[in-house]
Design an enzyme around this catalytic site. Structure first.
Site, PDB file in Angstrom:
ATOM      1  N   GLU A  65       0.828  -1.212   0.000  1.00  0.00           N
ATOM      2  CA  GLU A  65       0.000   0.000   0.000  1.00  0.00           C
ATOM      3  C   GLU A  65       0.861   1.261   0.000  1.00  0.00           C
ATOM      4  O   GLU A  65       0.556   2.241  -0.686  1.00  0.00           O
ATOM      5  CB  GLU A  65      -0.945  -0.024   1.198  1.00  0.00           C
ATOM      6  CG  GLU A  65      -2.012  -1.101   1.097  1.00  0.00           C
ATOM      7  CD  GLU A  65      -2.734  -1.370   2.395  1.00  0.00           C
ATOM      8  OE1 GLU A  65      -3.648  -2.217   2.387  1.00  0.00           O
ATOM      9  OE2 GLU A  65      -2.393  -0.746   3.434  1.00  0.00           O
ATOM     10  N   GLU A  86      -3.911  -9.893   2.086  1.00  0.00           N
ATOM     11  CA  GLU A  86      -5.007  -9.865   3.054  1.00  0.00           C
ATOM     12  C   GLU A  86      -6.076 -10.919   2.791  1.00  0.00           C
ATOM     13  O   GLU A  86      -6.502 -11.638   3.712  1.00  0.00           O
ATOM     14  CB  GLU A  86      -5.651  -8.467   3.081  1.00  0.00           C
ATOM     15  CG  GLU A  86      -4.760  -7.374   3.673  1.00  0.00           C
ATOM     16  CD  GLU A  86      -3.880  -6.712   2.648  1.00  0.00           C
ATOM     17  OE1 GLU A  86      -3.299  -5.658   2.976  1.00  0.00           O
ATOM     18  OE2 GLU A  86      -3.756  -7.229   1.516  1.00  0.00           O
TER      19      GLU A  86
END
Length: 229
Positions: A65, A86
């Site tokens: 990210e 994730e």
């Protein structure tokens, strides 16, 4: 320019052993009014300066990210590994990769990265557009320094104004991102995620282990392992 002194990791991922309440309760007093992590990423993307990530180790989850929030990404051909892990752990990504990846690589490839939770080495990351390019390890320092110095030598106003107009058509509205972060926190508490995370921690997640070094392959068998099959 952002890099890491750790040869194995650029930025591993969010510390999932940290009490979520401590992170959730962090003050939202930054300029965007969002959670500090989202605020930092949004401000980095829209800053009137040029940010470059030099990835020579693993950048997964929050590490990915951060890299995606930078303006440019250059990866070691031999050592870089990028991933959004994730979903493989039963979680929803919270730092905005759903809002950044489609602009970089298109919807289909973004969904592949997000939903399959696979590791991308430097060569494949370049082919997909996850990074600008992959550079041989022996050459990456000189390459990134050269391009950074070249950009830094140009007029600062011209750089900032040009970047601003690119941002207008390539960055999602950051007000979309808090809902995904809220979903991340809800997903952390779900039974399936707790089971997978518990098994992964038992197997070596959060330590310098084969789980962390070879996460993509590990996640392929995690559901069966965590279910006792």
């Amino acid at each position: 320019m952002f890099d890491s002194a750790d040869p194995d990791f650029f930025l591993a991922h969010y510390d999932i052993t940290w009490d979520p309440a401590d992170t959730i309760s962090m003050p939202t007093d930054g300029p965007t009014g969002m959670h500090p992590w989202l605020d930092a990423l949004a401000r980095l993307s829209r800053a009137p300066v040029v940010s470059i990530a030099k990835v020579q180790g693993r950048a997964r989850g929050a590490g990915s990210e951060f890299v995606l929030a930078c303006d440019m990404r250059f990866a070691s051909h031999e050592r870089a590994v990028l991933a959004q892990l994730e979903v493989g752990l039963g979680l929803v990504p919270g730092g905005g990769p759903m809002h950044r990846l489609p602009y970089l690589i298109g919807r289909g490839r973004a969904l592949e990265i997000l939903l399959a939770s696979n590791d991308f080495n430097g060569e494949l990351a370049e082919r997909y557009g996850y990074v600008n390019r992959a550079v041989p390890e022996a050459e990456i320092d000189e390459f990134v320094d050269t391009i950074a110095d070249r950009i830094a030598s140009f007029d600062k106003s011209a750089l900032a104004e040009t970047k601003h107009h690119v941002d207008e058509v390539t960055l999602a509205d950051y007000s979309l991102m808090p809902a995904a972060l809220d979903e991340f926190w809800r997903s952390v508490a779900r039974e399936g995620a707790l089971r997978r995370l518990g098994q992964a921690i038992k197997d070596g997640l959060q330590s310098r282990s084969e789980v962390e070094l070879d996460m993509g392959n590990y996640l392929a068998g995690l559901d069966a392992a965590s279910s006792g099959k």
